[in-house]
Design a protein around this motif. Structure first.
Motif, short mmCIF file in Angstrom:
data_model
loop_
_atom_site.label_atom_id
_atom_site.label_comp_id
_atom_site.label_asym_id
_atom_site.label_seq_id
_atom_site.Cartn_x
_atom_site.Cartn_y
_atom_site.Cartn_z
N LEU A 95 65.45 -37.40 -0.77
CA LEU A 95 65.62 -36.41 0.12
C LEU A 95 64.46 -35.46 0.13
N ILE A 96 64.03 -35.04 -0.83
CA ILE A 96 62.90 -34.17 -1.08
C ILE A 96 61.52 -34.94 -0.52
N SER A 97 61.36 -36.05 -0.79
CA SER A 97 60.12 -36.67 -0.50
C SER A 97 60.15 -37.09 1.17
N SER A 98 61.35 -37.38 1.59
CA SER A 98 61.42 -37.72 3.02
C SER A 98 61.36 -36.13 3.86
N THR A 99 61.57 -35.25 3.37
CA THR A 99 61.74 -33.93 3.97
C THR A 99 60.03 -33.72 3.81
N LEU A 100 59.50 -33.61 2.76
CA LEU A 100 58.15 -33.30 2.86
C LEU A 100 57.35 -34.37 3.66
N LEU A 101 57.55 -35.58 3.79
CA LEU A 101 56.90 -36.39 4.66
C LEU A 101 56.94 -36.18 6.07
N THR A 102 58.15 -35.75 6.33
CA THR A 102 58.51 -35.29 7.71
C THR A 102 57.92 -34.03 8.33
N LEU A 103 57.91 -32.98 7.36
CA LEU A 103 57.71 -31.56 7.76
C LEU A 103 56.15 -31.48 7.43
N LEU A 104 55.63 -32.09 6.52
CA LEU A 104 54.15 -31.64 6.28
C LEU A 104 53.14 -32.75 6.44
N LEU A 105 53.32 -33.94 5.89
CA LEU A 105 52.36 -34.88 5.87
C LEU A 105 52.08 -35.25 7.39
N VAL A 106 53.23 -35.78 8.04
CA VAL A 106 53.01 -36.37 9.44
C VAL A 106 52.46 -35.44 10.47
N PRO A 107 52.73 -33.94 10.61
CA PRO A 107 52.02 -33.34 11.43
C PRO A 107 50.56 -32.79 10.89
N THR A 108 50.13 -33.03 9.84
CA THR A 108 49.03 -32.86 9.08
C THR A 108 48.11 -34.02 9.41
N LEU A 109 48.59 -35.27 9.35
CA LEU A 109 47.80 -36.31 9.66
C LEU A 109 47.70 -36.49 11.20
N TYR A 110 48.68 -36.05 12.01
CA TYR A 110 48.56 -36.01 13.62
C TYR A 110 47.50 -35.14 13.96
N ALA A 111 47.51 -33.74 13.40
CA ALA A 111 46.53 -32.92 13.90
C ALA A 111 45.26 -33.28 13.38
N MET A 112 44.93 -34.14 12.25
CA MET A 112 43.62 -34.72 12.11
C MET A 112 43.09 -35.63 12.88
N VAL A 113 44.02 -36.47 13.15
CA VAL A 113 43.67 -37.82 13.99
C VAL A 113 43.31 -37.01 15.44
#
Length: 62
Positions: A6-24
């Motif tokens: 639950l924690i890892s999926s939350t971190l992926l959804t709320l932090l990693l995905v938007p960060t990667l999107y912004a970088m791209v």
């Protein structure tokens, strides 16, 4: 094990995905600007300035 997933999926959804999107997106904009400048230099046309609102990063909308 459930709490970890639950924690890892939350971190992926709320932090990693938007960060990667912004970088791209930033990289795409930089490449497009570089390509436009190259074309303008090739055609001996001065590059056009960007509108002021395009330069400012808009916050992500949820």
């Amino acid at each position: 094990m459930t709490a970890y997933s639950l924690i890892s999926s939350t971190l992926l959804t709320l932090l990693l995905v938007p960060t990667l999107y912004a970088m791209v997106e930033l990289r795409k904009e930089r490449r497009a600007k570089k390509k436009a400048a190259k074309r303008a230099a090739k055609a001996d046309v001065p590059p056009q300035p960007e509108p002021a609102e395009a330069k400012e990063a808009e916050p992500a909308k949820a």
